[in-house]
Motif scaffolding. Structure first.
Motif, PDB file in Angstrom:
ATOM      1  N   THR A   1     -18.541 -67.577-109.759  1.00  0.00           N
ATOM      2  CA  THR A   1     -19.326 -68.801-110.035  1.00  0.00           C
ATOM      3  C   THR A   1     -19.225 -70.118-109.759  1.00  0.00           C
ATOM      4  O   THR A   1     -20.131 -70.972-110.138  1.00  0.00           O
ATOM      5  CB  THR A   1     -18.758 -68.781-111.919  1.00  0.00           C
TER       6      THR A   1
ATOM      7  N   ARG B   1     -19.833 -70.921-104.341  1.00  0.00           N
ATOM      8  CA  ARG B   1     -21.479 -70.271-103.497  1.00  0.00           C
ATOM      9  C   ARG B   1     -22.216 -71.084-104.188  1.00  0.00           C
ATOM     10  O   ARG B   1     -22.581 -71.606-104.504  1.00  0.00           O
ATOM     11  CB  ARG B   1     -21.713 -69.376-105.047  1.00  0.00           C
TER      12      ARG B   1
ATOM     13  N   GLY C   1     -25.020 -73.964-103.229  1.00  0.00           N
ATOM     14  CA  GLY C   1     -26.392 -74.145-104.208  1.00  0.00           C
ATOM     15  C   GLY C   1     -26.375 -72.966-104.844  1.00  0.00           C
ATOM     16  O   GLY C   1     -27.409 -73.270-105.526  1.00  0.00           O
ATOM     17  N   LYS C   2     -25.438 -72.090-105.322  1.00  0.00           N
ATOM     18  CA  LYS C   2     -25.932 -71.151-106.463  1.00  0.00           C
ATOM     19  C   LYS C   2     -24.549 -71.165-107.198  1.00  0.00           C
ATOM     20  O   LYS C   2     -24.673 -70.414-107.977  1.00  0.00           O
ATOM     21  CB  LYS C   2     -25.805 -69.903-105.663  1.00  0.00           C
ATOM     22  N   ASN C   3     -23.719 -72.525-107.377  1.00  0.00           N
ATOM     23  CA  ASN C   3     -23.062 -72.381-108.626  1.00  0.00           C
ATOM     24  C   ASN C   3     -23.165 -72.452-109.968  1.00  0.00           C
ATOM     25  O   ASN C   3     -24.368 -72.998-109.887  1.00  0.00           O
ATOM     26  CB  ASN C   3     -22.441 -73.575-108.168  1.00  0.00           C
ATOM     27  N   ASN C   4     -22.539 -72.163-110.866  1.00  0.00           N
ATOM     28  CA  ASN C   4     -23.613 -71.871-112.458  1.00  0.00           C
ATOM     29  C   ASN C   4     -22.612 -73.485-112.903  1.00  0.00           C
ATOM     30  O   ASN C   4     -22.322 -74.220-111.727  1.00  0.00           O
ATOM     31  CB  ASN C   4     -22.677 -71.490-113.368  1.00  0.00           C
TER      32      ASN C   4
ATOM     33  N   GLN D   1     -18.282 -72.524-115.650  1.00  0.00           N
ATOM     34  CA  GLN D   1     -18.291 -71.679-114.357  1.00  0.00           C
ATOM     35  C   GLN D   1     -16.624 -71.049-115.184  1.00  0.00           C
ATOM     36  O   GLN D   1     -15.909 -71.713-116.004  1.00  0.00           O
ATOM     37  CB  GLN D   1     -17.635 -72.515-113.025  1.00  0.00           C
TER      38      GLN D   1
END
Ligand SMILES: [Zn+2]
Length: 862
Positions: A55, A58, A60-63, A68
């Motif tokens: 979470t 990542r 560019g793709k984080n929550n 998180q």
């Protein structure tokens, strides 16, 4: 227009910010054994680190940040276990999560009770966290004291001094003599938990209204729901927090828009609920309400930003589960003795290490085990009423005690011999007498001597003979001397010469059961009670007054004359001891010792039998409405309700949450009238009771102090039954009087002298230091006492760590001088992490203290 603006501003301010923090409350050696917890701690951290990776790692793709995965350890032991059982790469992943704020850990080792802990033990229990701070370059701003219903006052200062800024608390409201209604209406739910030095932490301690799986409990976010689905409880938690935030009502119990519900695991061995927290936060967030998966620190930072001025509180709530360790009183007493012995051991090691830089390196592993022992010995589940059986718990307690004692004894013995080897021997046998305390001192010293008699003992620095006598202790022969003017944290050299010692009068005269010196006249009866005690320097004032049928030093006897005939032991010009042995109420021995030129009465009590009831040593004084002061934890308290000028929390109208029966008994308690009083030094007991105080009434003016000798304070279901079978107990007390108002420095010095006897060691060096007297350290202000001096955790190359306690009721500046000029100095936390670099002036340290403050410094010598 103005109204509209005001409304608009208020609407913005009224956005509620809610924090949901997940932790697995650790019930070490209660829910699970060591092996079970070692296993689940590692497994849970693996799981949460994976969740964090999924979470928040990542690119560019984080929550979004609020959603998180986060997890909160409730003790540094989680890190220790993970470090032990995982690879360095895996540990580094954990460290990265600590740094990024996705995992938090407090300074404390695990969840402890604190009321029975010596002041220094509290600090040593956080030492592993201190090591991690320096090794990893992180800081741990949290500390917790959880579930047990009570909380001491002085812990606030010890935490703050160790670097903690924030704490939260939830109680069990179970296994308690405090009415549950007492937890429902706290004075403040968010406040500065402040010590007597004006330092403290921000505390969140909510009202508990519906049980310990809701706000105010130790699993706040869980909720008491019938559903097993975690999201049901979490959603409900969000609604409860929303309702809690009330900045509108005039008498709001929580006038803040920032709120948090911390803790989830409750008594479960392990829980895996990361996605539930994230989903709950996502679904709970609205334009009016922000919900975040919390690392607890984020909540407190928000509070600090939004509400910089919180109310403060400086009270003690007494003791509850804290007292259950007296169900193994001798084991607990051994930890206390080891803690006191560490003071001399580390002071000796400091002197030795300045010459021998690798000294003590062989003890590193033992030292680590000792810090673990301190962090774990008072683990909060002394209730011993869980899945782990009392017998297994008891054996683990002994193991923790042995870890502490093992290090203290080893360091002491090794340092003692090493210093002897660093000093230059002579033709005649010589020994050094070492004073671990930071003031010049006259006292008794016992030097082991197996040679032929008669001998006399000469103070080599003055060339004068000193009073001496031969004593036998545990079958060994010692020379007992009166050593004069021992330097601060230093030694003097003495020599043994053949020949008869100068004839001197006996230190005290004995006639039947009467016993007297220049200071006192004492009557010791066969049962071991002192029935009469006259203070000769106070016009012969009688100090004993029978209260509720009890004398002074009374174990609960029936007939004061029941016992063996008194025995005179070790009578000579330095000291005289009178011994009583009685079978009632159990086989016990009392030794009372009087000294030449000293107003100290030593009372060494011991019990040679197993017992399963609650036992106390009563001290009944002939004092009128005295005020009692006592060392709690890093604080000296007045044992009165805060409404009457004392430090104990007044009970609310609903009762609780304070408990008044057993008060913390660290180095001393003092009972004083306006201009006269008695100080009782205590080494082995953890608690005392004033008069017939009960859980909800404090006998503030009682002239009877009952030192708790052992037992199960809350009945047969809580604690270890029958002292775990032990039948050998030691209790060391000392008494003195003062003919002036209470003086906390005098009381503390008296107790420290009693509990830190002068140390002696044989001088064996071939090419040693020829000095006849030496002082490592001295402090300019007589009310600022050295509390600890030791080589730094990372070795003597990183300096000496020195800790001082300012016993002045006002801020002071004190000068600290060492045997060599200082080249560098830092103010550090109590757990040795540097906070501020200081500039030595003319090679000395100018140390600035708040009133009543303990402070720690790292000092490097030239
Ligand atoms: Zn617990």
């Amino acid at each position: 227009m103005a109204i509209l603006l005001l409304f608009g501003g208020a609407a913005n301010a009224q956005q509620k910010r809610l924090y949901l923090a997940n932790d697995e409350h650790t019930d070490y050696m209660w829910t699970g054994t060591e092996a079970q917890y070692d296993s689940v701690m590692v497994k849970m951290l693996d799981y949460y680190l994976d969740q964090i990776d999924a979470t928040a790692r990542r690119p560019g793709k984080n929550n979004p940040a609020d959603f998180q995965a986060r997890f909160n350890c409730d003790g540094s032991y989680w890190l220790r276990v993970y470090d032990k059982f995982r690879t360095p790469a895996q540990f580094n992943r954990l460290v990265a999560a600590l740094r990024s704020g996705h995992i938090s850990s407090p300074l404390n080792t695990l969840v402890s009770t604190y009321g029975a802990q010596p002041t220094e033990a509290v600090i040593r229990g956080m030492y592993y966290a201190g090591q991690m701070e320096r090794r990893l370059g992180v800081r741990f701003p949290l500390a917790v004291c959880m579930e047990n219903q009570t909380l001491p006052l002085g812990l606030s200062s010890l935490w703050a001094g160790s670097g903690a800024k924030y704490s939260w608390r939830g109680v069990c409201a179970c296994a308690s003599r405090i009415p549950n209604a007492g937890f429902a209406h706290r004075k403040h739910q968010l406040y500065r938990y402040m010590g007597m030095d004006g330092r403290g932490v921000t505390m969140k301690w909510y009202n508990l209204k519906t049980g310990n799986k809701s706000l105010g409990g130790y699993a706040e976010s869980r909720q008491q729901t019938k559903s097993l689905d975690p999201s049901v409880g979490l959603n409900r938690t969000i609604e409860i927090l929303t309702a809690l935030c009330d900045t509108i009502s005039e008498k709001s119990a929580y006038p803040y828009n920032v709120a948090g519900a911390f803790g989830y695991g409750w008594d479960d061995l392990d829980t895996y609920v990361s996605p539930d927290f994230i989903t709950a936060a996502q679904n709970g967030t609205t334009p009016q309400r922000k919900v975040r998966v919390s690392n607890e620190v984020d909540f407190f930072e928000d509070v600090a930003r939004t509400y910089p001025k919180l109310p403060s509180e400086s009270v003690s709530y007494g003791n509850e589960w804290d007292t259950y360790c007296v169900s193994m009183n001798e084991t607990s007493a051994k930890v206390r003795r080891a803690t006191e012995k560490l003071r001399a051991a580390e002071a000796l090691a400091s002197i030795v290490s300045l010459k021998n830089k690798t000294f003590g390196n062989n003890l590193a592993a033992l030292r680590q085990k000792a810090w673990d022992g301190y962090g774990l010995f008072w683990e909060h589940d002394w209730t011993a009423d869980g899945p782990v059986k009392p017998k297994e718990r008891a054996e683990w307690q002994i193991k923790m005690q042995q870890q502490v004692s093992g290090y203290s004894d080893s360091l002491f013995n090794q340092s003692l011999h090493a210093l002897g080897n660093q000093l230059q021997k002579a033709t005649n046998p010589r020994f050094y007498v070492f004073n671990p305390l930071s003031w010049v001192r006259n006292d008794v010293a016992d030097a082991e001597y197996a040679g032929s008699l008669p001998v006399k003992v000469v103070d080599v620095s003055t060339g004068k003979e000193t009073a001496s006598q031969v004593v036998i202790k545990n079958g060994k022969q010692y020379l007992r001397i009166r050593a004069e003017k021992l330097p601060s944290v230093g030694y003097k050299v003495f020599e043994i010469q053949q020949g008869s010692p100068a004839a001197l009068p006996q230190a005290a005269a004995v006639s039947g059961n009467w016993f007297k010196n220049a200071f006192y006249r004492i009557r010791l009866l066969k049962s071991g009670v002192i029935s009469e005690l006259y203070d000769s320097l106070a016009n012969g004032k009688q100090l004993v007054k029978v209260i509720d049928g009890k004398y002074l030093n009374d174990l609960g006897i029936n007939n004061a004359d029941e016992g063996a005939p008194l025995v005179l032991e070790n009578a000579g010009p330095v000291s005289v001891t009178l011994k009583a042995v009685s079978n009632f109420p159990v086989l016990h021995t009392v030794r009372v010792t009087l000294f030449k030129d000293s107003p100290r009465i030593e009372i060494q009590d011991s019990i040679q039998a197993n017992f399963s009831d609650l036992k106390t040593w009563a001290f009944s004084f002939n004092l009128t409405h005295p005020t009692t002061r006592h060392e709690e934890l890093g604080a000296i308290l007045t044992a009165k309700n805060d409404r009457n000028g004392g430090h104990y929390a007044s009970q609310t109208r609903t009762g609780g949450p304070a408990r008044y029966d057993w008060l913390t008994f660290n180095h001393f308690a003092d009972l004083s009238e306006a201009n006269y009083g008695v100080t009782l030094s205590n080494q082995d007991c953890s608690f005392f009771k004033l008069g017939n105080s009960t859980p909800d009434s404090l006998w503030e003016q009682s002239a009877q102090l009952n030192a708790l000798a052992g037992g199960q304070t809350d009945g047969p279901k809580l604690g270890i039954p029958a002292q775990n079978g032990n039948g050998d107990f030691l209790y060391q007390f000392a008494l003195t009087t003062h003919h002036a108002p209470f003086d906390q420095t005098a009381a503390m010095k008296f107790a420290l002298e009693h509990q830190n006897p002068l140390v002696t060691g044989r001088i064996t060096g071939e090419n040693g230091d020829p000095r006849k007297t030496f002082s490592l350290l001295s402090v300019s202000d007589p009310n600022v006492l050295l509390w600890s001096v030791k080589p730094s955790e990372e070795g003597i190359k990183n300096g000496l760590i020195t800790r001082f306690w300012n016993l002045n009721a006002k801020p002071v500046k004190a000068y600290v001088k060492l045997s060599k000029p200082l080249k560098a100095a830092w103010q550090t936390t109590h757990v040795e992490t540097n906070e501020q670099s200081l500039t030595p002036v003319n090679g000395t340290l100018n140390a600035v203290f708040n009133q009543h403050q303990l402070k720690t410094y790292r000092l490097k010598l030239k």
